[in-house]
Design an enzyme around this catalytic site. Structure first.
Site, PDB file in Angstrom:
ATOM      1  N   ASP A 343      -2.317  -8.269  -7.371  1.00 53.18           N
ATOM      2  CA  ASP A 343      -2.265  -7.211  -8.367  1.00 53.18           C
ATOM      3  C   ASP A 343      -3.629  -6.533  -8.491  1.00 53.18           C
ATOM      4  O   ASP A 343      -4.670  -7.205  -8.546  1.00 53.18           O
ATOM      5  CB  ASP A 343      -1.852  -7.813  -9.719  1.00 53.18           C
ATOM      6  CG  ASP A 343      -1.848  -6.814 -10.838  1.00 53.18           C
ATOM      7  OD1 ASP A 343      -1.004  -5.906 -10.803  1.00 53.18           O
ATOM      8  OD2 ASP A 343      -2.692  -6.944 -11.752  1.00 53.18           O
ATOM      9  N   GLU A 379      -2.117  -4.740  -3.656  1.00 51.82           N
ATOM     10  CA  GLU A 379      -1.824  -3.530  -4.402  1.00 51.82           C
ATOM     11  C   GLU A 379      -3.129  -2.741  -4.362  1.00 51.82           C
ATOM     12  O   GLU A 379      -4.080  -3.065  -5.085  1.00 51.82           O
ATOM     13  CB  GLU A 379      -1.424  -3.839  -5.844  1.00 51.82           C
ATOM     14  CG  GLU A 379      -1.061  -2.583  -6.613  1.00 51.82           C
ATOM     15  CD  GLU A 379      -0.757  -2.863  -8.085  1.00 51.82           C
ATOM     16  OE1 GLU A 379       0.108  -2.169  -8.641  1.00 51.82           O
ATOM     17  OE2 GLU A 379      -1.390  -3.756  -8.671  1.00 51.82           O
TER      18      GLU A 379
END
Length: 705
Positions: A343, A379
């Site tokens: 993330d 990401e």
């Protein structure tokens, strides 16, 4: 109790069959107390007797798995200087392998008095705090081993542990929404029927439900609020006592592996649940604030924040880097997971202020003999300046391709001027990845993920409808590149409903036949809707859960998706390991890829730059794969024509001349979703013949000879 000296390594609580070694890092601590709790909650405090290499440690005989514990750290409390030790606060072990309970939010969890951030709060937080748990590290993995499914053969399914099964009527109620529920035979059969090769689980590291959400009657459903980087989230366990979540998680992985399905974890190493300078003191902040968090230069009371959550992990500090790498290795070696999706990965690459692809974190991963061998998915953005880094990660990494998502959405909503970029994204995004030696599989292709509209909502809403989140509809992305087909939200108009279903099939066909690695979002093939909410991070209810009762209404879409996955698996042409060359195959042959106009003629530069929305045809040459199989033999396949028509008008298409193929059969038509189930009904189409390509549709033709 008699405390033995023990060992500074490994960090955490390590049970060896006769007792438990406790070790915790703190450079600033002047004294560290180990706090043991019995079943009634009674606390016993024991000083850790040894400090070696900045690690406080000790060994307690006869302390066994299930023992709840925490730490109290004595040291300086000077927020202006970056020091926040407060022995009145019970702290979680950063290396805890299991965590028990939930936080009961109140003043006791904060190191200052509400209303006066400069004050010092001495109330005891233990009655309202979570506890670390000593676990049993032993587990019978039998013959479980890494599946190591190659990227080019992978189809990833992003899923939420709870949301996937909490409403499934064929799963026993006591295991719905848990690790056991996800590994239930019903779910295994479903994953295999769909054909996915990996489940990518949204955060399963122990996370915290924010106090602000609790006050609004909501919770942190998505889980991007980690407090324990080694502990499986206890809320997803059907066996919650004495660290049972660890055994249950391992059993889930073992069962999925037995079915040939990998497990990838969505991990949040960029920040923790302790938030900004006004956040609670739960673990890292009270142990060694400056080591674990990145503080603002010249203003060490405040935190450097590129995550939008209040703090950023201090990846400049060796102890934070060790924590991160130890955690990754633990999940691979002890929990047997197959990879990670990071993330806001750009935050981990910030050595100073700019994103640096040569950052220490990437160096550590690259040389690590364990972590470097699993799937690593970034990401590739954060919320800081210069944080959007699609295409900017090192060669070992793959990336969520946000440009793929945006381009494909624009193409199918009829945005003009998208043909050129659509072609690039469909062909593997060589413009992003080829320059540094990466291949098409560096691109994790997706149209929909957890963050944003579901596939059903993408074709049903032009605007977000996030009122249920209690933020006046100000949260969530406002520019969704969506199109509702003519009416916002639910409708009884049969034509609009049919168009929406066809658009979903268009997105799925594009995704699953593009070069790269496709990722599906859980429930999209089941018609899952969030009723226009594009940010259900706080909605732990039927707004976000998969509704299996209505899934039967979308059986056609489910079958269509599974058939596309099979088509991809059956044909290596759709999952190439190398980029197209755009050059003729053999002497004077047709190129490995060719882009054609609807009249069958090659696209010109003027065609690529023309305004408006128009159909386009791509030829994929089955003799132009330029790759070898595991035995060194050339890989060949059938040739295919893919016809894309994003416009609102039926478009007559002329098939190219015989050099491309003399006879074709339609194997996919998004205007006729049942065709995939009965391909033998398709009539042959001859070279130079015409085909009426329906409005808003995709057709896939296979060359017969």
């Amino acid at each position: 109790m008699t405390m033995w000296p023990g060992s500074p390594y490994p960090l955490g609580a390590s049970y060896d069959g006769g007792g438990t070694n406790f070790a915790v890092f703190s450079e600033v601590a002047e004294r560290v107390e180990l706090c043991l709790f019995d079943e009634s909650g009674k606390e016993t405090r024991i000083d850790l007797p040894e400090r070696e290499a900045l690690v406080w440690h000790g060994y307690l005989p006869r302390v066994v798995p299930g023992q709840r514990y925490g730490y109290r750290v004595h040291g300086p409390y000077d927020p202006a200087a970056g020091a926040r030790c407060n022995p009145n606060k019970l702290l979680l072990d950063p290396y805890a392998k299991a965590i028990d309970g939930e936080y009961e939010w109140g003043q006791e969890l904060f190191s200052y008095d509400f209303g006066d951030p400069t004050s010092f709060n001495a109330s005891d937080s233990a009655p309202k705090a979570m506890r670390s748990v000593v676990i049993n590290p032993f587990f019978d993995w039998a013959n479980d081993r890494p599946l190591r499914i190659p990227y080019h053969e992978s189809v990833i399914y992003e899923a939420h542990v709870k949301g996937m099964t909490i409403q499934h009527p064929r799963i026993p109620e006591d295991v719905r929404g848990t690790y056991s529920g996800l590994a239930h035979p019903v779910m295994i059969d479903y994953f295999r029927r769909l054909g996915v090769t990996a489940v990518e689980l949204m955060p399963v590291h122990q996370f915290v439900h924010d106090s602000g959400l609790r006050e609004r009657g909501l919770s942190n459903y998505w889980g991007y609020n980690t407090i324990g980087f080694f502990a499986p989230h206890n809320g997803y366990a059907s066996f919650r006592g004495h660290g049972g979540q660890v055994q249950e998680f391992k059993s889930m992985v073992k069962t999925l592996h037995r079915a040939g399905i990998e497990v990838i974890l969505d991990v949040v190493y960029n920040h923790t649940a302790e938030g900004n300078h006004l956040g609670p003191t739960l673990s890292f902040r009270g142990i060694d604030n400056a080591a674990y968090y990145r503080l603002v230069d010249g203003d060490r009371q405040h935190y450097y924040d590129t995550t939008g959550t209040g703090n950023s992990l201090n990846v400049q500090h060796p102890e934070s880097l060790r924590l991160l790498m130890d955690s990754l290795r633990y999940w691979v070696t002890e929990m047997h997971v197959d990879g990670f999706r990071f993330d806001l990965a750009s935050a981990l690459a910030r050595e100073f202020h700019e994103v640096d692809r040569l950052a220490a974190f990437f160096d550590l991963v690259n040389q690590d003999p364990v972590v470097s061998q699993v799937k690593l998915i970034a990401e590739p953005w954060d919320v800081g300046d210069g944080g959007y880094q699609v295409g900017g990660f090192p060669p070992l990494w793959t990336e969520w391709n946000g440009k793929y998502r945006d381009t494909v959405r624009d193409f199918w909503r009829g945005e003009p001027g998208t043909l050129g970029e659509f072609a690039s994204r469909f062909a593997g995004s060589s413009d992003l990845y080829e320059i540094d030696g990466r291949r098409p599989v560096a691109s994790i292709n997706f149209v929909v993920a957890h963050d944003g509209f579901t596939l059903t909502d993408l074709v049903s809403y032009n605007e977000k409808h996030n009122q249920a989140n209690g933020e006046d509809n100000n949260d969530g992305e406002s520019h969704n590149r969506s199109w509702n087909g003519g009416v916002e939200g639910p409708t009884d108009d049969a034509d609009i409903l049919a168009l929406r279903e066809q658009q979903k099939r268009n997105f799925l066909a594009t995704l699953l036949l593009s070069q790269g690695v496709p990722m599906l979002a859980h429930g999209d093939e089941l018609g899952r809707t969030q009723r226009g909410n594009n940010n259900v991070y706080c909605q732990d209810n039927d707004l976000s859960w998969v509704n299996w009762d209505t899934a039967r209404d979308h059986e056609v879409l489910t079958r269509f998706t599974a058939a596309l996955v099979r088509l991809r698996a059956d044909h290596p042409l759709f999952r190439r390991r190398r980029f197209f060359l755009g050059e003729p195959v053999g002497d004077g042959g047709i190129a490995d890829i060719a882009w054609l106009r609807p009249d069958g003629e090659p696209m010109t530069s003027a065609d690529w730059s023309a305004d408006g929305t128009r159909a386009i045809v791509v030829f994929l040459n089955g003799n132009g794969i330029h790759e070898s199989d595991p035995l060194g033999e050339p890989i060949t396949d059938d040739s295919f024509l893919l016809l894309f028509n994003p416009s609102a008008e039926t478009t007559p298409c002329r098939l190219p001349g015989g050099a491309y193929g003399r006879a074709w059969e339609i194997v996919v038509d998004t205007a006729d979703p049942l065709l995939l189930a009965a391909p033998d009904v398709a009539a042959d189409l001859k070279a130079g013949g015409e085909l009426e390509l329906g409005a808003h549709s995709v057709a896939v033709l296979r060359c017969k000879y």
